[in-house]
Motif scaffolding. Structure first.
Motif, PDB file in Angstrom:
ATOM      1  N   PHE A 123       0.826  -1.262   0.259  1.00 40.29           N
ATOM      2  CA  PHE A 123      -0.085  -0.089  -0.074  1.00 40.29           C
ATOM      3  C   PHE A 123       0.931   1.297   0.027  1.00 40.29           C
ATOM      4  O   PHE A 123       0.464   2.226  -0.653  1.00 40.29           O
ATOM      5  CB  PHE A 123      -1.150  -0.145   1.236  1.00 40.29           C
ATOM      6  CG  PHE A 123      -1.858  -1.151   1.325  1.00 40.29           C
ATOM      7  CD1 PHE A 123      -2.819  -1.334  -0.018  1.00 40.29           C
ATOM      8  CD2 PHE A 123      -2.149  -1.923   2.222  1.00 40.29           C
ATOM      9  CE1 PHE A 123      -3.613  -2.287   0.060  1.00 40.29           C
ATOM     10  CE2 PHE A 123      -2.830  -2.990   2.407  1.00 40.29           C
ATOM     11  CZ  PHE A 123      -3.664  -3.255   1.298  1.00 40.29           C
ATOM     12  N   ASP A 124       1.974   1.132   0.527  1.00 38.94           N
ATOM     13  CA  ASP A 124       2.975   2.431   0.754  1.00 38.94           C
ATOM     14  C   ASP A 124       3.459   2.559  -0.682  1.00 38.94           C
ATOM     15  O   ASP A 124       3.442   4.135  -1.060  1.00 38.94           O
ATOM     16  CB  ASP A 124       4.009   2.185   1.693  1.00 38.94           C
ATOM     17  CG  ASP A 124       3.512   2.213   3.075  1.00 38.94           C
ATOM     18  OD1 ASP A 124       2.592   2.747   3.441  1.00 38.94           O
ATOM     19  OD2 ASP A 124       4.214   1.561   3.913  1.00 38.94           O
ATOM     20  N   LYS A 125       3.856   1.729  -1.220  1.00 36.25           N
ATOM     21  CA  LYS A 125       4.272   1.810  -2.725  1.00 36.25           C
ATOM     22  C   LYS A 125       3.176   2.307  -3.593  1.00 36.25           C
ATOM     23  O   LYS A 125       3.524   3.181  -4.564  1.00 36.25           O
ATOM     24  CB  LYS A 125       4.875   0.713  -3.208  1.00 36.25           C
ATOM     25  CG  LYS A 125       5.660   0.942  -4.400  1.00 36.25           C
ATOM     26  CD  LYS A 125       6.523  -0.519  -4.898  1.00 36.25           C
ATOM     27  CE  LYS A 125       7.491  -0.809  -4.024  1.00 36.25           C
ATOM     28  NZ  LYS A 125       8.047  -2.222  -4.345  1.00 36.25           N
ATOM     29  N   ALA A 126       2.044   1.670  -3.488  1.00 38.75           N
ATOM     30  CA  ALA A 126       0.887   1.911  -4.272  1.00 38.75           C
ATOM     31  C   ALA A 126       0.430   3.676  -4.103  1.00 38.75           C
ATOM     32  O   ALA A 126       0.133   4.381  -4.984  1.00 38.75           O
ATOM     33  CB  ALA A 126      -0.259   1.054  -3.787  1.00 38.75           C
ATOM     34  N   ARG A 127       0.528   3.961  -2.917  1.00 42.26           N
ATOM     35  CA  ARG A 127       0.037   5.357  -2.445  1.00 42.26           C
ATOM     36  C   ARG A 127       1.112   6.329  -3.233  1.00 42.26           C
ATOM     37  O   ARG A 127       0.739   7.453  -3.896  1.00 42.26           O
ATOM     38  CB  ARG A 127       0.046   5.431  -0.883  1.00 42.26           C
ATOM     39  CG  ARG A 127      -0.301   6.991  -0.635  1.00 42.26           C
ATOM     40  CD  ARG A 127      -0.356   6.765   1.171  1.00 42.26           C
ATOM     41  NE  ARG A 127      -0.890   8.087   1.485  1.00 42.26           N
ATOM     42  CZ  ARG A 127      -0.956   8.645   2.649  1.00 42.26           C
ATOM     43  NH1 ARG A 127      -0.791   7.469   3.569  1.00 42.26           N
ATOM     44  NH2 ARG A 127      -1.190   9.896   3.081  1.00 42.26           N
ATOM     45  N   ALA A 128       2.090   6.026  -3.091  1.00 45.27           N
ATOM     46  CA  ALA A 128       3.366   6.908  -3.531  1.00 45.27           C
ATOM     47  C   ALA A 128       3.217   7.204  -4.987  1.00 45.27           C
ATOM     48  O   ALA A 128       3.216   8.408  -5.747  1.00 45.27           O
ATOM     49  CB  ALA A 128       4.726   6.548  -3.289  1.00 45.27           C
ATOM     50  N   SER A 129       3.017   5.974  -5.884  1.00 48.56           N
ATOM     51  CA  SER A 129       2.858   6.067  -7.228  1.00 48.56           C
ATOM     52  C   SER A 129       1.646   6.747  -7.713  1.00 48.56           C
ATOM     53  O   SER A 129       1.604   7.567  -8.599  1.00 48.56           O
ATOM     54  CB  SER A 129       2.794   4.820  -8.009  1.00 48.56           C
ATOM     55  OG  SER A 129       4.171   4.011  -7.615  1.00 48.56           O
ATOM     56  N   LEU A 130       0.533   6.563  -6.833  1.00 44.22           N
ATOM     57  CA  LEU A 130      -0.601   7.114  -7.496  1.00 44.22           C
ATOM     58  C   LEU A 130      -0.827   8.711  -7.069  1.00 44.22           C
ATOM     59  O   LEU A 130      -1.264   9.362  -8.099  1.00 44.22           O
ATOM     60  CB  LEU A 130      -1.778   6.488  -6.694  1.00 44.22           C
ATOM     61  CG  LEU A 130      -2.150   4.959  -7.047  1.00 44.22           C
ATOM     62  CD1 LEU A 130      -3.077   4.111  -6.090  1.00 44.22           C
ATOM     63  CD2 LEU A 130      -2.680   5.007  -8.353  1.00 44.22           C
ATOM     64  N   GLU A 131      -0.303   9.026  -5.947  1.00 45.28           N
ATOM     65  CA  GLU A 131      -0.089  10.425  -5.649  1.00 45.28           C
ATOM     66  C   GLU A 131       0.800  11.082  -6.790  1.00 45.28           C
ATOM     67  O   GLU A 131       0.107  12.305  -7.290  1.00 45.28           O
ATOM     68  CB  GLU A 131       0.283  10.565  -4.286  1.00 45.28           C
ATOM     69  CG  GLU A 131      -0.760  10.118  -3.282  1.00 45.28           C
ATOM     70  CD  GLU A 131      -0.422  10.356  -1.925  1.00 45.28           C
ATOM     71  OE1 GLU A 131       0.994  10.669  -1.662  1.00 45.28           O
ATOM     72  OE2 GLU A 131      -1.063  10.310  -0.807  1.00 45.28           O
ATOM     73  N   GLU A 132       1.767  10.707  -7.193  1.00 44.49           N
ATOM     74  CA  GLU A 132       2.560  11.368  -8.110  1.00 44.49           C
ATOM     75  C   GLU A 132       2.092  11.362  -9.379  1.00 44.49           C
ATOM     76  O   GLU A 132       2.204  12.419 -10.022  1.00 44.49           O
ATOM     77  CB  GLU A 132       3.997  10.587  -8.156  1.00 44.49           C
ATOM     78  CG  GLU A 132       4.765  11.095  -9.116  1.00 44.49           C
ATOM     79  CD  GLU A 132       6.391  10.485  -9.374  1.00 44.49           C
ATOM     80  OE1 GLU A 132       6.992  10.956 -10.058  1.00 44.49           O
ATOM     81  OE2 GLU A 132       6.449   9.403  -8.570  1.00 44.49           O
ATOM     82  N   SER A 133       1.248  10.227  -9.704  1.00 40.46           N
ATOM     83  CA  SER A 133       0.324  10.238 -10.864  1.00 40.46           C
ATOM     84  C   SER A 133      -0.682  11.365 -11.018  1.00 40.46           C
ATOM     85  O   SER A 133      -0.761  12.014 -12.049  1.00 40.46           O
ATOM     86  CB  SER A 133      -0.172   8.727 -11.187  1.00 40.46           C
ATOM     87  OG  SER A 133      -1.235   8.734 -12.349  1.00 40.46           O
ATOM     88  N   LEU A 134      -1.320  11.549  -9.987  1.00 37.66           N
ATOM     89  CA  LEU A 134      -2.323  12.576  -9.899  1.00 37.66           C
ATOM     90  C   LEU A 134      -1.590  13.835  -9.651  1.00 37.66           C
ATOM     91  O   LEU A 134      -2.337  14.978 -10.620  1.00 37.66           O
ATOM     92  CB  LEU A 134      -3.012  12.451  -8.429  1.00 37.66           C
ATOM     93  CG  LEU A 134      -4.072  11.200  -8.612  1.00 37.66           C
ATOM     94  CD1 LEU A 134      -4.734  11.141  -7.097  1.00 37.66           C
ATOM     95  CD2 LEU A 134      -5.248  11.657  -9.519  1.00 37.66           C
TER      96      LEU A 134
END
Length: 514
Positions: A176-187
Motif C-alpha cells: 500500500f505504501d508503494k501504491a500510494r506514492a505512485s498514485l499520488e505522483e500520478s495525480l
C-alpha cells in the motif's frame, strides 16, 4: 559577400516535394545535377523512346540523394568557416549572438531505446496482470516507470499513466505504501498537465482503495508494507497450521507452527504475545509427536517470554500444562503433580473462580496422573471436581472432545472397581455429548462403546456387547484407520462374543423340549 547559409531541413523538404525536378540540387548549388534530373523527368513523361528507362533511373537517383544531401550539407558547413575568416570581424553583439545555441526540439531529446524498452515491458506487464501474477507485474511496472522517466525527463501524460498502472499493481499485492506514492505522483502530474477527467478518476479511485487498505492494515497492527507482508505470511502459516492439525498431520503442523514463530518474531522485532502463543502451540505439538526435548525447550521459552512481557497466568497455563505432561510421561510424578496443581490454580484464577474448559482439563490431567500412579482416591476426588465444573458449563458448549475424554476416564476408574452402574452412566453421558457434537463419530465415542461392550459382556448381555463392539470397530475404521491395534482388539471382541453367542445357541438347541 558570403552566400546565405543553406538549411538541412529545407533541403530535405525540397527533396520530398520537388525532388523529381532537381529542386534540392539547385538549392544546394548542384545545378548540373538538378538540370539532369529535370531532363530525365521531362524526357520520361514525354512518351519518347527510352522514356520509361529514364524514369526507372530517376527513382534510384532520388533515393541516392538522401545520402547526398547529408554529404553536401557537411561540405558546405566545412566551407563556411574559411569564408568567414576573409570577412571583417563582426561586432561584439553579433559574435555573442552567433555563439548563442539554437533552440532544441524537445522531441529530439527522447531516448528512443528506452521508449522501445518501455513498449516491450508494457506487453509483459499486461500478460502478467492477466495471469494474476501481480508480484511479477509490480517488478515489470517498476522497470516501465524507470524507462519512461528516461524517455520524457520530466512530467508527461505517459509517465502519469505508467505510475497509475504501477500503483494499481502494488495494491493487488498489498504494497500500500508503494501504491500510494505512485498514485499520488500520478495525480500530481495529471493536475499539472491537465489530463483527461477519465484518467484522473481512475487514479483517484485506485488511491481511495489504497487508503482504505492502509487503514485496515493499521487496524491489524502493521504500519509499513514490510510489516503488512509479514502479517499476511503469518496469517497464511496459521491457517495452514490449523488445516494440517485438523487433518491429523502433526509433522506438517509442527513445521508450519515453527515458521509462524519465526515470522512473528520478525514482525514484532522480538518478544510479543503472538510469539508466546505460537511457542505454546509448538511445545504441545512436539509433545504429541514425542519430540520431548523440543517440546520442553519451546515450553520453557514460552514461559520466559511471558515473564519478560509481564503476561498473566492465562498465557502461562498452556506451556505449564505441557511441561507437566512431559514430566508425567517421563515418570517424574512429583514434578508433574506440582505443575498440574499450578495449572489448576491458573485455570481457576483465569475463570474468575468459576468454571471453564481450562479448569476441567486441569483437574482431568491431575486425576489421570493419580490414576496412573495407583492413587485411586485422589483420582476420584479430582474427577469428581472436574465433573462439578463440567455440570456448571452451558449444555452443548465447550470442548466436546475434552468433556467426553474426562467422562470416559472417570468411568474407567469405576469400571476397574467393577462399579458398572456408575461407569455405564458416565459412558452413556459421554456418548450423548459426542452425538450432539459430531453425530457420535469420534475416537472418544469408539472408546466409550468398547468399554460399554466389556461391561455388557461381564453382565452376560452378549447381544448388547456385540452391538457395542461392532460400533467400536466401525468408528475405529473411520476415525483412526492407522491404529491397527484398536481395530484388531475390536475384531477380537466381536469374534469372542460371536463364539459365545453361537455356543449359547447350540446349547439351547440341545436342551430337550418340555
Amino acid at each position: 559577400m558570403t552566400p546565405l547559409p543553406r538549411r538541412r531541413s529545407f533541403a530535405y523538404l525540397l527533396w520530398l516535394v520537388g525532388g523529381f525536378i532537381g529542386a534540392h540540387r539547385f538549392y544546394l548549388g548542384s545545378y548540373l545535377g538538378g538540370a539532369g534530373q529535370l531532363a530525365f523527368l521531362v524526357y520520361g513523361i514525354a512518351g519518347l523512346p527510352g522514356g520509361r528507362f529514364c524514369l526507372m533511373v530517376l527513382l534510384p537517383w532520388m533515393l541516392f540523394d538522401l545520402w547526398w544531401i547529408h554529404r553536401r550539407m557537411s561540405q558546405l558547413q566545412a566551407q563556411r568557416p574559411a569564408e568567414e575568416e576573409e570577412e571583417e570581424t563582426p561586432p561584439a553583439a553579433a559574435r555573442h549572438a552567433s555563439r548563442r545555441p539554437a533552440p532544441r526540439d524537445p522531441a529530439k531529446d527522447y531516448d528512443l531505446a528506452a521508449l522501445a524498452e518501455a513498449n516491450k515491458l508494457q506487453e509483459r506487464f499486461v500478460a502478467a496482470a492477466e495471469a494474476g501474477d501481480w508480484t511479477q507485474a509490480v517488478a515489470i511496472g517498476e522497470q516501465i516507470v524507470a524507462a519512461t522517466r528516461r524517455v520524457f525527463k520530466g512530467p508527461h501524460q505517459n509517465l502519469a499513466m505508467t505510475l497509475c498502472m504501477l500503483g494499481q499493481a502494488c495494491y493487488q499485492i498489498d504494497a500500500f505504501d508503494k501504491a500510494r506514492a505512485s498514485l499520488e505522483e500520478s495525480l500530481s502530474i495529471g493536475r499539472k498537465l491537465g489530463m483527461p477527467a477519465e484518467d484522473m478518476d481512475v487514479a483517484r479511485k485506485a488511491l481511495d482503495l489504497t487508503l482504505v487498505g492502509i487503514e485496515q492494515r493499521k487496524a491489524r497492527g502493521a504500519t509499513t508494507d514490510e510489516q503488512g507482508a509479514l502479517l499476511n505470511l503469518l496469517d497464511d502459516r496459521e491457517a495452514r497450521y490449523r488445516d494440517a492439525l485438523a487433518q491429523g498431520d502433526l509433522k506438517s503442523a509442527e513445521r508450519l507452527c515453527a515458521e509462524a514463530i519465526a515470522t512473528s518474531r520478525r514482525l514484532h522485532g522480538g518478544a510479543h504475545r503472538s510469539v508466546v502463543l505460537h511457542l505454546s502451540s509448538h511445545a504441545e505439538l512436539c509433545r504429541r509427536l514425542r519430540w520431548n526435548e523440543k517440546a520442553q525447550a519451546s515450553a520453557d521459552e514460552a514461559l520466559a517470554v511471558a515473564a519478560q512481557l509481564g503476561l498473566d497466568d492465562s498465557w502461562r497455563r498452556g506451556p505449564t500444562n505441557t511441561l507437566a505432561l512431559l514430566h508425567a510421561a517421563a515418570g517424574r510424578a512429583d514434578e508433574a503433580e506440582a505443575l498440574y496443581k499450578k495449572t489448576i490454580a491458573m485455570a481457576v484464577a483465569e475463570a474468575g473462580g468459576g468454571s471453564s474448559d481450562g479448569v476441567v482439563r486441569a483437574f482431568n490431567n491431575l486425576a489421570f496422573l493419580y490414576a496412573e500412579s495407583g492413587q485411586d482416591a485422589k483420582a476420584e476426588l479430582c474427577y469428581a471436581r472436574a465433573l462439578v465444573h463440567l455440570d456448571k458449563l452451558p449444555p452443548g458448549e465447550g470442548d466436546a472432545e475434552l468433556h467426553s475424554d474426562m467422562l470416559n476416564n472417570f468411568a474407567s476408574l469405576f469400571m476397574a472397581r467393577r462399579d458398572f452402574v456408575r461407569a455405564r452412566e458416565l459412558f452413556e453421558r459421554s456418548l450423548d455429548i459426542q452425538q450432539r457434537s459430531c453425530r457420535g463419530i469420534s475416537s472418544s465415542a469408539a472408546n466409550a462403546h468398547n468399554d460399554l461392550g466389556l461391561i455388557a459382556q461381564e453382565e452376560g448381555e452378549l447381544r448388547q456387547a456385540l452391538a457395542h463392539f461392532k460400533r467400536t470397530l466401525l468408528l475405529n475404521q473411520i476415525c483412526a484407520p492407522d491404529h491397527f491395534r484398536n481395530i484388531d482388539n475390536a475384531q477380537r471382541n466381536i469374534d469372542s462374543v460371536s463364539i459365545a453367542l453361537a455356543a449359547v445357541a447350540r446349547a439351547a438347541r440341545m436342551e430337550p423340549s418340555t
